[in-house]
Design a protein around this motif. Sequence first.
Motif, PDB file in Angstrom:
ATOM      1  N   SER A   1       0.864  -1.184   0.000  1.00  0.00           N
ATOM      2  CA  SER A   1       0.000   0.000   0.000  1.00  0.00           C
ATOM      3  C   SER A   1       0.892   1.222   0.000  1.00  0.00           C
ATOM      4  O   SER A   1       1.770   1.344   0.843  1.00  0.00           O
ATOM      5  CB  SER A   1      -0.870  -0.023   1.245  1.00  0.00           C
TER       6      SER A   1
ATOM      7  N   THR B   1       0.453   5.416  -0.200  1.00  0.00           N
ATOM      8  CA  THR B   1      -0.531   6.492  -0.326  1.00  0.00           C
ATOM      9  C   THR B   1       0.177   7.822  -0.529  1.00  0.00           C
ATOM     10  O   THR B   1       1.342   7.978  -0.197  1.00  0.00           O
ATOM     11  CB  THR B   1      -1.435   6.620   0.911  1.00  0.00           C
TER      12      THR B   1
ATOM     13  N   SER C   1       7.260  -4.490   6.784  1.00  0.00           N
ATOM     14  CA  SER C   1       7.089  -3.330   7.653  1.00  0.00           C
ATOM     15  C   SER C   1       5.963  -2.441   7.138  1.00  0.00           C
ATOM     16  O   SER C   1       5.714  -2.360   5.944  1.00  0.00           O
ATOM     17  CB  SER C   1       8.387  -2.540   7.741  1.00  0.00           C
TER      18      SER C   1
ATOM     19  N   SER D   1       0.134   9.196   5.340  1.00  0.00           N
ATOM     20  CA  SER D   1       0.692   8.158   4.483  1.00  0.00           C
ATOM     21  C   SER D   1       0.575   6.808   5.165  1.00  0.00           C
ATOM     22  O   SER D   1       0.744   6.719   6.372  1.00  0.00           O
ATOM     23  CB  SER D   1       2.164   8.491   4.205  1.00  0.00           C
ATOM     24  N   LEU D   2       0.263   5.775   4.425  1.00  0.00           N
ATOM     25  CA  LEU D   2       0.304   4.416   4.954  1.00  0.00           C
ATOM     26  C   LEU D   2       1.137   3.631   3.951  1.00  0.00           C
ATOM     27  O   LEU D   2       0.704   3.391   2.837  1.00  0.00           O
ATOM     28  CB  LEU D   2      -1.087   3.814   5.089  1.00  0.00           C
ATOM     29  N   TYR D   3       2.343   3.267   4.356  1.00  0.00           N
ATOM     30  CA  TYR D   3       3.331   2.754   3.415  1.00  0.00           C
ATOM     31  C   TYR D   3       3.669   1.331   3.787  1.00  0.00           C
ATOM     32  O   TYR D   3       4.238   1.075   4.845  1.00  0.00           O
ATOM     33  CB  TYR D   3       4.559   3.662   3.522  1.00  0.00           C
ATOM     34  N   LYS D   4       3.297   0.394   2.918  1.00  0.00           N
ATOM     35  CA  LYS D   4       3.677  -0.989   3.180  1.00  0.00           C
ATOM     36  C   LYS D   4       4.268  -1.516   1.885  1.00  0.00           C
ATOM     37  O   LYS D   4       3.534  -1.868   0.973  1.00  0.00           O
ATOM     38  CB  LYS D   4       2.457  -1.815   3.590  1.00  0.00           C
ATOM     39  N   PRO D   5       5.611  -1.532   1.773  1.00  0.00           N
ATOM     40  CA  PRO D   5       6.188  -1.950   0.500  1.00  0.00           C
ATOM     41  C   PRO D   5       6.365  -3.460   0.434  1.00  0.00           C
ATOM     42  O   PRO D   5       7.415  -3.980   0.778  1.00  0.00           O
ATOM     43  CB  PRO D   5       7.556  -1.246   0.514  1.00  0.00           C
TER      44      PRO D   5
END
Lengths: 242, 300
Positions: A198, A200, B244, B257-261
């Motif tokens: 995700s 954004t 992470s 922001s919501l960052y999940k790579p």
Amino acid sequence: MEVDREDGRSQNQLRPLACSSNILHRAHGSASWSQGDTKVLAAVYGPKAGTKKNENPEKACIEVIWKPKTGQIGKLEKEYEMILKRTLQSICILTVNPNTTTSVIIQVVNDDGALLPSAINAACMALVDAGIPMRHLAVSICCCVARSGLVILDPTKLEEQNMKAFAYLVFPNSVHSVLPEGSLSVQGEPIENGIITSVTHGVMSVDDYFYCLEQGRAASTKLSDFLRRNLQQQSTDSSKAG
Amino acid sequence: MGLPNASGDLSTEVEVDAFRRLFPLRFFEKHLLESIRPDARPLGRARDTTIALGAVASANGSALAKIGSTTMLAAIKMEVMAPSMETPDEGCIAIDFHMPPICSPIVRPGRPAEAAPVVAKQLSDTILSSGMINLKELSLVSGKAAWMAYLDIYCLDADGALFDAALLAAVAAFSHLEIPVVSLNDDGKIVLSEEQGLSEREPVNKEKRKVNLGSIPFSLTCILHKNYILTDPTAEEESIMETSVTVVLDSSSQLVSLYKPGGAVLAYTSAIQDCIALTRQRVKELQKILEEAISGMEVD
């Protein structure tokens, strides 16, 4: 609450999808993916012997090279490479061919919004074409949040720039299984609800984000069906040729 | 050695360090079963965080932020430049993140860290989209002169949660930033006026002023492993458990922001909600720490 989109699509409507694979002859696997005017070409070379210095030799390694349509390679390309690499590492079965490197090259042919999701979809199709072992496919979608709080799917570049915020979401593909329904769920949710990736951009409220997730999941089911039909057709075509 | 469930036989006690290197995942999982981590933190607690403002005397604004051992030094230099044609009454912020070889054994001069450009871009996106700085405040003379703020963040010690520490250092540096006094000289150019009464004309801005900060973004990185959520990972934890999630919330609880790579563990709705709840708590802690640092400076 209706939003007027320039191309007349409804809020949840995706642009016309087109996908073809095995288009490059030297590459071990290749695919071209287009969503409306956004078009991405992906090529896969591998598995090749040896891993890079900092990588774990007990597992296969995936290397991603992102080539923009114009301009020099900058931080944006490096970020996309890293996101794509980590997404593909989570769907490939890395223990099957240890100490090998698989290179995925992405060439942007045209960018009209939802570029990273198109690249992820193209990379998955190319990996399937190359025969790299994977757990499941990654299905990727872009959701935009308008100022009114409405969520629209698969925006064009103009829509992406005018919206309050957008999110790129990647889900596993939908599962058709002969096992009974409850057995494949994790924590009460089916596997295809889990988020692989995700990213954004822009400020949105937490509720907007969860609403995006819902819409994204519904769209990923449609995308999974498209992929399934496409792959089944290709396998029957190639068996006829052989 | 501090293992909470020491099995009692001497052979495992003697080889704990070897066990940690040879079977890192099992070492961590033994701790997670007891809801604790090797550095005796509970799963939901972040490491000790400190902020020191004004670390670089020659910069217009600077801060040194430490989260556990991860150390980031941020400094802001202001320069006057001509604004662009499309935005004649807005200034500009250029953000860069450097990982010099001092921070980690895997970074060498010929082998730059892969994480550096990615964190730089993430920081840039987060700070600019969060609306913390109103670029119109950085304008001097509309269409002719505006401030360009160069924010450089140097990682001095990379021990996990790089983005969290870098964002905290950047935010602290902006809260310490004082815009220098300038005035127009005869040629119509903007010059720094060092002392009062030396300039021929009225200063463009009367006194050194602070920038008005809008809603400040704070972040928290969590690692997902099976059913556990570990907050604020160290570099060792990040290298073993690779999934992470970084959540950035601003002071009005909006999601920046919501960052999940990627990552082997899929994030379900319950995990995301837990991460967001943990981040909300962390935002309150960090706000307190930042306010104490600012009020500490003002007393001086």
